[in-house]
Design a protein around this motif. Structure first.
Motif, PDB file in Angstrom:
ATOM      1  N   UNK A 186       0.845  -1.187   0.000  1.00 24.22           N
ATOM      2  CA  UNK A 186       0.000   0.000   0.000  1.00 24.22           C
ATOM      3  C   UNK A 186       0.880   1.235   0.000  1.00 24.22           C
ATOM      4  N   UNK A 187       0.260   2.364  -0.341  1.00 24.56           N
ATOM      5  CA  UNK A 187       0.966   3.638  -0.209  1.00 24.56           C
ATOM      6  C   UNK A 187       1.116   3.930   1.277  1.00 24.56           C
ATOM      7  N   UNK A 188       2.306   4.199   1.713  1.00 26.39           N
ATOM      8  CA  UNK A 188       2.569   4.422   3.133  1.00 26.39           C
ATOM      9  C   UNK A 188       3.638   3.466   3.624  1.00 26.39           C
ATOM     10  N   UNK A 189       3.703   3.290   4.929  1.00 28.71           N
ATOM     11  CA  UNK A 189       4.734   2.457   5.530  1.00 28.71           C
ATOM     12  C   UNK A 189       4.499   0.982   5.291  1.00 28.71           C
ATOM     13  N   UNK A 190       5.600   0.227   5.224  1.00 30.20           N
ATOM     14  CA  UNK A 190       5.518  -1.224   5.078  1.00 30.20           C
ATOM     15  C   UNK A 190       5.073  -1.844   6.393  1.00 30.20           C
ATOM     16  N   UNK A 191       4.315  -2.932   6.293  1.00 26.91           N
ATOM     17  CA  UNK A 191       3.845  -3.622   7.491  1.00 26.91           C
ATOM     18  C   UNK A 191       5.016  -4.278   8.212  1.00 26.91           C
ATOM     19  N   UNK A 192       4.909  -4.401   9.524  1.00 28.85           N
ATOM     20  CA  UNK A 192       5.947  -5.024  10.342  1.00 28.85           C
ATOM     21  C   UNK A 192       5.696  -6.525  10.417  1.00 28.85           C
ATOM     22  N   UNK A 193       6.709  -7.360  10.141  1.00 23.44           N
ATOM     23  CA  UNK A 193       6.495  -8.813  10.190  1.00 23.44           C
ATOM     24  C   UNK A 193       6.153  -9.278  11.599  1.00 23.44           C
ATOM     25  N   UNK A 194       5.158 -10.161  11.696  1.00 20.39           N
ATOM     26  CA  UNK A 194       4.692 -10.675  12.983  1.00 20.39           C
ATOM     27  C   UNK A 194       4.855 -12.179  13.111  1.00 20.39           C
ATOM     28  N   UNK A 195       5.490 -12.815  12.136  1.00 19.71           N
ATOM     29  CA  UNK A 195       5.679 -14.263  12.172  1.00 19.71           C
ATOM     30  C   UNK A 195       7.152 -14.577  11.952  1.00 19.71           C
ATOM     31  N   UNK A 196       7.529 -15.820  12.306  1.00 21.00           N
ATOM     32  CA  UNK A 196       8.908 -16.276  12.164  1.00 21.00           C
ATOM     33  C   UNK A 196       8.949 -17.566  11.347  1.00 21.00           C
ATOM     34  N   UNK A 197      10.092 -17.876  10.770  1.00 18.61           N
ATOM     35  CA  UNK A 197      10.207 -19.133  10.024  1.00 18.61           C
ATOM     36  C   UNK A 197       9.890 -20.330  10.911  1.00 18.61           C
ATOM     37  N   UNK A 198       9.167 -21.272  10.346  1.00 17.05           N
ATOM     38  CA  UNK A 198       8.756 -22.468  11.069  1.00 17.05           C
ATOM     39  C   UNK A 198       7.423 -22.353  11.765  1.00 17.05           C
ATOM     40  N   UNK A 199       6.867 -21.153  11.827  1.00 13.60           N
ATOM     41  CA  UNK A 199       5.608 -20.942  12.532  1.00 13.60           C
ATOM     42  C   UNK A 199       4.425 -21.379  11.672  1.00 13.60           C
ATOM     43  N   UNK A 200       3.407 -21.946  12.304  1.00 15.07           N
ATOM     44  CA  UNK A 200       2.175 -22.344  11.631  1.00 15.07           C
ATOM     45  C   UNK A 200       1.232 -21.142  11.590  1.00 15.07           C
ATOM     46  N   UNK A 201       0.595 -20.937  10.432  1.00 16.21           N
ATOM     47  CA  UNK A 201      -0.348 -19.833  10.289  1.00 16.21           C
ATOM     48  C   UNK A 201      -1.658 -20.366   9.728  1.00 16.21           C
ATOM     49  N   UNK A 202      -2.734 -19.677  10.068  1.00 21.28           N
ATOM     50  CA  UNK A 202      -4.040 -20.004   9.540  1.00 21.28           C
ATOM     51  C   UNK A 202      -4.439 -19.040   8.447  1.00 21.28           C
ATOM     52  N   UNK A 203      -5.419 -19.421   7.669  1.00 21.79           N
ATOM     53  CA  UNK A 203      -5.924 -18.579   6.591  1.00 21.79           C
ATOM     54  C   UNK A 203      -6.498 -17.300   7.179  1.00 21.79           C
ATOM     55  N   UNK A 204      -6.025 -16.167   6.694  1.00 21.58           N
ATOM     56  CA  UNK A 204      -6.489 -14.885   7.198  1.00 21.58           C
ATOM     57  C   UNK A 204      -5.769 -14.399   8.433  1.00 21.58           C
ATOM     58  N   UNK A 205      -4.769 -15.123   8.921  1.00 26.51           N
ATOM     59  CA  UNK A 205      -4.038 -14.697  10.115  1.00 26.51           C
ATOM     60  C   UNK A 205      -3.176 -13.484   9.800  1.00 26.51           C
ATOM     61  N   UNK A 206      -3.089 -12.575  10.757  1.00 21.84           N
ATOM     62  CA  UNK A 206      -2.277 -11.378  10.597  1.00 21.84           C
ATOM     63  C   UNK A 206      -0.793 -11.752  10.597  1.00 21.84           C
ATOM     64  N   UNK A 207      -0.099 -11.440   9.507  1.00 20.00           N
ATOM     65  CA  UNK A 207       1.343 -11.715   9.421  1.00 20.00           C
ATOM     66  C   UNK A 207       2.168 -10.444   9.302  1.00 20.00           C
ATOM     67  N   UNK A 208       1.507  -9.317   9.061  1.00 25.21           N
ATOM     68  CA  UNK A 208       2.197  -8.031   8.979  1.00 25.21           C
ATOM     69  C   UNK A 208       1.327  -6.943   9.565  1.00 25.21           C
ATOM     70  N   UNK A 209       1.775  -6.323  10.669  1.00 29.07           N
ATOM     71  CA  UNK A 209       0.993  -5.287  11.336  1.00 29.07           C
ATOM     72  C   UNK A 209       1.209  -3.930  10.689  1.00 29.07           C
ATOM     73  N   UNK A 210       0.144  -3.138  10.625  1.00 29.62           N
ATOM     74  CA  UNK A 210       0.225  -1.801  10.032  1.00 29.62           C
ATOM     75  C   UNK A 210       1.225  -0.940  10.779  1.00 29.62           C
ATOM     76  N   UNK A 211       2.072  -0.248  10.039  1.00 28.76           N
ATOM     77  CA  UNK A 211       3.096   0.621  10.614  1.00 28.76           C
ATOM     78  C   UNK A 211       2.564   2.051  10.660  1.00 28.76           C
ATOM     79  N   UNK A 212       1.752   2.336  11.677  1.00 34.12           N
ATOM     80  CA  UNK A 212       1.181   3.674  11.800  1.00 34.12           C
ATOM     81  C   UNK A 212      -0.156   3.784  11.084  1.00 34.12           C
ATOM     82  N   UNK A 213      -0.663   5.016  11.038  1.00 33.34           N
ATOM     83  CA  UNK A 213      -1.993   5.248  10.476  1.00 33.34           C
ATOM     84  C   UNK A 213      -1.979   5.126   8.957  1.00 33.34           C
ATOM     85  N   UNK A 214      -0.970   5.673   8.285  1.00 28.35           N
ATOM     86  CA  UNK A 214      -0.899   5.604   6.833  1.00 28.35           C
ATOM     87  C   UNK A 214      -0.184   4.321   6.415  1.00 28.35           C
TER      88      UNK A 214
END
Length: 590
Positions: free
Chosen positions: A42-70
């Motif tokens: 998106x236009x704005x800051x890149x999302x912050x990674x919230x997962x690590x290698x080897x971690x199990x994730x589900x469909x729709x799970x948050x893997x990158x948190x928004x970096x600020x409002x924009x």
């Protein structure tokens, strides 16, 4: 009630080439062997990674948190295991890399916990936060975070909410098929946006070459009992541009230096409002989008494809012909050639066109500009592209700004009609990039200058503060010497008394200055002497180390050294002996 339509200047009518990709319903692309999900979509800051290698994730799970409002969040397109968080080639004409989450699907496609939002009872701020956390951005190509556009200006009332279903680019039909097949959900999403903006009127603009989409949207509006106006606008490129569509539907001209919200208008793409409805009503973040796959392929079609799908897996669904020599992302007017099919599908991917020499012949050689003015006639922003071309080519970037180069939306109309086959848009992009680079350099130089001046000011301030402290200390010493006993004196009874302040003769300016200087020097010497005494005390208090396992010879040698030091110390502290008299001076009467 008929909606009055206006017109915008310029524009062209290229061949649409839309019919091949609308013959079949929207298909669902299969999961690839590996997904590469960029964290910056998106236009704005890149999302912050919230997962690590080897971690199990589900469909729709948050893997990158928004970096600020924009900024906007990123989610796992399917369930599986995170293989890596690493740099991967970006879906960009530069071919550079971007930080991405690599996910290996497990085939189960199981949803993580979904949390729908009761947007009817929640405050608008909470709804906007939910859209940000769901990764809802503009899917018309700009990928601007939608929650930021849904914050109305406090001083201007939103009169018109414009929904963009024009889709004016040739070959592209993803919005057309969305409105045909998912019209009711799209209209429900429009209702959410209208409530958040408190818009007085809703205008849905669709080009008149999409009769099925117009009919489907009108039926959905009537079925839900809403008062939205579904308007068929004339087919002319770039009628799908936000400012052009606002002009056609409302008659309002949005200046380049202002935003449409300042005129009481806000504009969203139909795919954006659809994904917002799915996010709030069902708790489904943006993990897929509809993409048109067309051009030199055996099976052109629209696909609902997961974000992060490698493009080489996606284009294989259309079975490209043998003579395919390039792939374009976006339309032929504003799109770009993909440097690598290893790049993934992202939120900005709305169309992939397989190109060939027959479909897109090589550009003829560039000829000199003849100043015919055809480019100025078709420019939708009423610019003079031939003047911008001359100054861009001559690197006179100041003049390009005088001719409003940043008003150019790079629609490509000027290049399309140029009889000299000059790639005008490429020159304008070059000039803009150079101006931006110079602005960055100027800002960096200004920041360095400001830091240098602040450092100098700080040093001067510290010097002044130090001099002020020394002056205060000297003045305090001088005042103390006036009140404390300066020298002994006797009264009439012979008893010594302290000198009173009036006994001390007044000091002249020169003597006061010299006294202050002497006091400052004495204070400095006293400080040094005190520091030396503390150091001696510390050395005296330190116990000798490594003396627990000494040989008899070493112990004897250390004892001798200690005895010698003790004799030296006693001799240094004893008063000096009086000088001996010579025999000649003995018995003298002096």
């Amino acid at each position: 009630m008929l909606q009055r339509l206006f017109s915008f200047k310029g524009g062209v009518k290229p061949q649409t080439n839309k019919s091949p990709s609308v013959r079949e319903a929207i298909g669902f692309a299969p999961l690839p062997a590996c997904l590469y999900v960029p964290l910056h979509q998106s236009i704005g800051g890149a999302a912050n990674p919230l997962v690590r290698p080897g971690e199990k994730v589900g469909k729709g799970q948050l893997i990158g948190g928004a970096d600020g409002w924009m900024s906007s969040a990123v989610h796992a397109p399917t369930s599986g295991r995170v293989l890596a968080v690493e740099e991967h080639v970006a879906t960009h004409p530069s071919g550079l890399t971007t930080l991405s989450v690599v996910i290996e699907p497990d085939g189960c496609d199981e949803w993580a916990e979904r949390q729908p939002i009761d947007y009817r009872s929640q405050p608008p701020e909470r709804v906007r936060e939910a859209l940000r956390d769901a990764g809802v951005v503009g899917l018309g190509g700009a990928v601007f975070p939608s929650h930021a556009k849904l914050a109305p200006a406090k001083s201007v009332v939103v009169q018109d909410l414009v929904i963009n279903g024009a889709e004016c680019e040739p070959f592209m039909t993803c919005d057309d098929m969305l409105m045909r097949e998912r019209a009711e959900e799209t209209v429900r999403g429009i209702a959410i946006f209208r409530e958040l903006l408190a818009a007085q009127r809703v205008l849905i603009g669709i080009e008149d070459n999409k009769p099925e989409a117009i009919a489907a949207m009108r039926n959905a509006v009537a079925h839900l009992g809403l008062d939205y106006a579904v308007v068929a606008v004339p087919t002319r490129y770039p009628a799908g541009g936000a400012k052009q569509l606002i002009r056609v539907l409302t008659g309002k001209e949005v200046p380049a230096s202002r935003r449409s919200t300042e005129l009481g208008v806000q504009c969203f793409n139909v795919a954006t409002v659809y994904t917002a409805y799915r996010a709030l009503e069902f708790g489904e973040p943006v993990i897929s989008r509809i993409v048109t796959l067309t051009g030199n392929v055996a099976h052109p079609r629209n696909w609902d494809v997961r974000i992060g799908t490698p493009l080489h897996d996606f284009v294989a669904l259309g079975e490209p012909q043998r003579d395919t020599n390039a792939f374009l992302m976006g339309g032929p007017m504003m799109g770009f050639a993909l440097p690598s099919l290893d790049a993934p599908v992202v939120k900005a991917t709305n169309c992939i066109i397989a190109g060939s020499a027959g479909l897109f012949p090589p550009n003829p050689p560039e000829m000199p500009c003849i100043r015919c003015g055809a480019c100025a006639d078709v420019c939708p922003h009423e610019l003079q592209p031939f003047e911008l071309y001359w100054f861009s080519r001559a690197r006179i970037f100041g003049k390009t700004q005088e001719y409003h180069i940043f008003d150019c939306i790079e629609c490509g109309c000027c290049s399309y009609v140029c009889p000299s086959h000059i790639p005008l848009v490429q020159y304008f992009r070059f000039a803009k990039s150079e101006i931006w680079a110079r602005e960055r350099e100027k800002k960096a130089a200004d920041a360095a200058k400001a830091r240098f001046e602040l450092r100098n000011a700080r040093e001067e301030r510290e010097k002044e503060e130090k001099a002020e402290r020394l002056a205060k200390a000297a003045a305090a010493k001088a005042a103390e010497r006036k009140t404390v006993v300066a020298q002994p004196n006797s009264d009439a009874a012979g008893t010594p008394r302290a000198l009173e302040p009036q006994d001390t003769p007044p000091a002249t300016g020169e003597s006061a200055d010299s006294a202050g200087a002497l006091d400052a020097e004495a204070l400095k010497k006293a400080t040094i002497q005190a520091a030396m005494e503390r150091a001696r005390a510390q050395r005296a208090g330190q116990a000798a180390r490594n003396t627990d396992r000494l040989t008899p010879e070493q112990a004897k040698e250390i004892a001798a050294v200690d005895a010698r030091r003790a004799r030296q110390a006693s001799s240094a502290s004893a008063p000096p002996a009086p000088p001996e008299r010579s025999p000649d001076s003995a018995g003298s009467g002096d």
